[in-house]
Write a protein that holds these residues in place. Structure first.
Motif, mmCIF file in Angstrom:
data_model
loop_
_atom_site.group_PDB
_atom_site.id
_atom_site.type_symbol
_atom_site.label_atom_id
_atom_site.label_comp_id
_atom_site.label_asym_id
_atom_site.label_seq_id
_atom_site.Cartn_x
_atom_site.Cartn_y
_atom_site.Cartn_z
ATOM 1 N N ALA A 1 37.810 3.152 5.376
ATOM 2 C CA ALA A 1 38.904 3.741 4.589
ATOM 3 C C ALA A 1 39.159 5.168 5.059
ATOM 4 N N GLU A 2 40.320 5.385 5.630
ATOM 5 C CA GLU A 2 40.637 6.707 6.154
ATOM 6 C C GLU A 2 41.269 7.612 5.113
ATOM 7 N N GLY A 3 41.763 7.065 4.025
ATOM 8 C CA GLY A 3 42.420 7.860 3.003
ATOM 9 C C GLY A 3 41.453 8.596 2.086
ATOM 10 N N ARG A 4 40.203 8.186 2.073
ATOM 11 C CA ARG A 4 39.220 8.806 1.198
ATOM 12 C C ARG A 4 38.737 10.117 1.803
ATOM 13 N N LYS A 5 38.626 11.145 0.974
ATOM 14 C CA LYS A 5 38.123 12.428 1.453
ATOM 15 C C LYS A 5 36.604 12.408 1.467
ATOM 16 N N GLY A 6 36.026 13.277 2.274
ATOM 17 C CA GLY A 6 34.572 13.387 2.336
ATOM 18 C C GLY A 6 34.013 12.634 3.528
ATOM 19 N N PRO A 7 32.699 12.702 3.683
ATOM 20 C CA PRO A 7 32.074 12.030 4.824
ATOM 21 C C PRO A 7 32.184 10.508 4.713
ATOM 22 N N ARG A 8 32.152 9.857 5.863
ATOM 23 C CA ARG A 8 32.195 8.389 5.857
ATOM 24 C C ARG A 8 30.968 7.843 5.145
ATOM 25 N N ARG A 9 31.145 6.731 4.479
ATOM 26 C CA ARG A 9 30.040 6.064 3.789
ATOM 27 C C ARG A 9 29.548 4.898 4.625
ATOM 28 N N ARG A 10 28.262 4.667 4.559
ATOM 29 C CA ARG A 10 27.688 3.476 5.185
ATOM 30 C C ARG A 10 27.323 2.519 4.055
ATOM 31 N N TYR A 11 27.926 1.351 4.099
ATOM 32 C CA TYR A 11 27.690 0.330 3.083
ATOM 33 C C TYR A 11 26.642 -0.656 3.583
ATOM 34 N N TYR A 12 25.836 -1.124 2.649
ATOM 35 C CA TYR A 12 24.779 -2.083 2.970
ATOM 36 C C TYR A 12 24.941 -3.306 2.098
ATOM 37 N N ARG A 13 24.629 -4.455 2.696
ATOM 38 C CA ARG A 13 24.597 -5.687 1.900
ATOM 39 C C ARG A 13 23.426 -6.534 2.365
ATOM 40 N N LEU A 14 22.813 -7.175 1.410
ATOM 41 C CA LEU A 14 21.686 -8.056 1.662
ATOM 42 C C LEU A 14 22.221 -9.370 2.207
ATOM 43 N N VAL A 15 21.643 -9.864 3.305
ATOM 44 C CA VAL A 15 22.092 -11.151 3.840
ATOM 45 C C VAL A 15 21.682 -12.253 2.865
ATOM 46 N N SER A 16 22.441 -13.315 2.825
ATOM 47 C CA SER A 16 22.217 -14.360 1.819
ATOM 48 C C SER A 16 20.828 -14.981 1.919
ATOM 49 N N GLU A 17 20.294 -15.127 3.136
ATOM 50 C CA GLU A 17 18.957 -15.723 3.292
ATOM 51 C C GLU A 17 17.867 -14.822 2.717
ATOM 52 N N ALA A 18 18.125 -13.527 2.640
ATOM 53 C CA ALA A 18 17.123 -12.577 2.159
ATOM 54 C C ALA A 18 17.110 -12.448 0.641
ATOM 55 N N ARG A 19 18.156 -12.884 -0.019
ATOM 56 C CA ARG A 19 18.267 -12.682 -1.465
ATOM 57 C C ARG A 19 17.103 -13.300 -2.250
ATOM 58 N N PRO A 20 16.724 -14.559 -2.020
ATOM 59 C CA PRO A 20 15.609 -15.107 -2.807
ATOM 60 C C PRO A 20 14.285 -14.398 -2.518
ATOM 61 N N LEU A 21 14.060 -14.033 -1.261
ATOM 62 C CA LEU A 21 12.825 -13.330 -0.914
ATOM 63 C C LEU A 21 12.811 -11.930 -1.532
ATOM 64 N N ALA A 22 13.959 -11.254 -1.496
ATOM 65 C CA ALA A 22 14.061 -9.930 -2.100
ATOM 66 C C ALA A 22 13.783 -10.018 -3.597
ATOM 67 N N GLN A 23 14.326 -11.026 -4.246
ATOM 68 C CA GLN A 23 14.078 -11.206 -5.680
ATOM 69 C C GLN A 23 12.602 -11.448 -5.949
ATOM 70 N N ASP A 24 11.927 -12.189 -5.081
ATOM 71 C CA ASP A 24 10.485 -12.406 -5.224
ATOM 72 C C ASP A 24 9.725 -11.087 -5.137
ATOM 73 N N TYR A 25 10.067 -10.251 -4.153
ATOM 74 C CA TYR A 25 9.408 -8.948 -4.017
ATOM 75 C C TYR A 25 9.638 -8.085 -5.255
ATOM 76 N N VAL A 26 10.850 -8.088 -5.766
ATOM 77 C CA VAL A 26 11.170 -7.301 -6.961
ATOM 78 C C VAL A 26 10.371 -7.820 -8.153
ATOM 79 N N ASN A 27 10.301 -9.136 -8.309
ATOM 80 C CA ASN A 27 9.554 -9.728 -9.425
ATOM 81 C C ASN A 27 8.072 -9.367 -9.359
ATOM 82 N N VAL A 28 7.498 -9.420 -8.172
ATOM 83 C CA VAL A 28 6.078 -9.077 -8.000
ATOM 84 C C VAL A 28 5.855 -7.614 -8.368
ATOM 85 N N GLN A 29 6.743 -6.747 -7.896
ATOM 86 C CA GLN A 29 6.599 -5.321 -8.189
ATOM 87 C C GLN A 29 6.746 -5.046 -9.679
#
Length: 111
Positions: free
Chosen positions: A60-88
């Motif tokens: 987005a070039e219309g937004r002021k300020g520094p560029r943002r880096r967006y992150y998204r969890l890949v679909s295969e990682a979602r169940p494993l990530a949820q397991d790690y969160v649950n354990v923690q």
């Protein structure tokens, strides 16, 4: 997707933030987790290198300020990530209260 090995509490917190949104920018994760950028960004880099996360620069070039880096969890990682969160979360104490410090002799307790 590579195995993460040992997952620290901070890594589990980052995974939880990633699970909470389809796409989230790095500084928002820093704010959500409550850790310093010097802790969060290396975790995001490690997750990206392991193939758990895809990072993309904001176009987005219309937004002021520094560029943002967006992150998204890949679909295969979602169940494993949820397991790690649950354990923690299972390891975390149920009450955030801390014991009161011991009173020294002659100290007024204010109660």
């Amino acid at each position: 997707m590579k195995n993460l090995g040992r997952v620290t509490p901070a890594t589990a917190m980052v995974l939880e933030a990633l699970l909470s949104a389809e796409r989230i920018w790095g500084l928002q994760i820093v704010k959500d987790v409550g850790k310093k950028p010097g802790t969060i960004y290396p975790i995001l880099d490690r997750l990206e290198s392991a193939g758990w996360v895809i990072g993309e620069w904001d176009s987005a070039e219309g937004r002021k300020g520094p560029r943002r880096r967006y992150y998204r969890l890949v679909s295969e990682a979602r169940p494993l990530a949820q397991d790690y969160v649950n354990v923690q979360q299972a390891k975390a104490p149920t009450s955030p209260s801390r014991p009161r410090p011991a009173m020294r002799e002659g100290q007024w307790c204010g109660a």
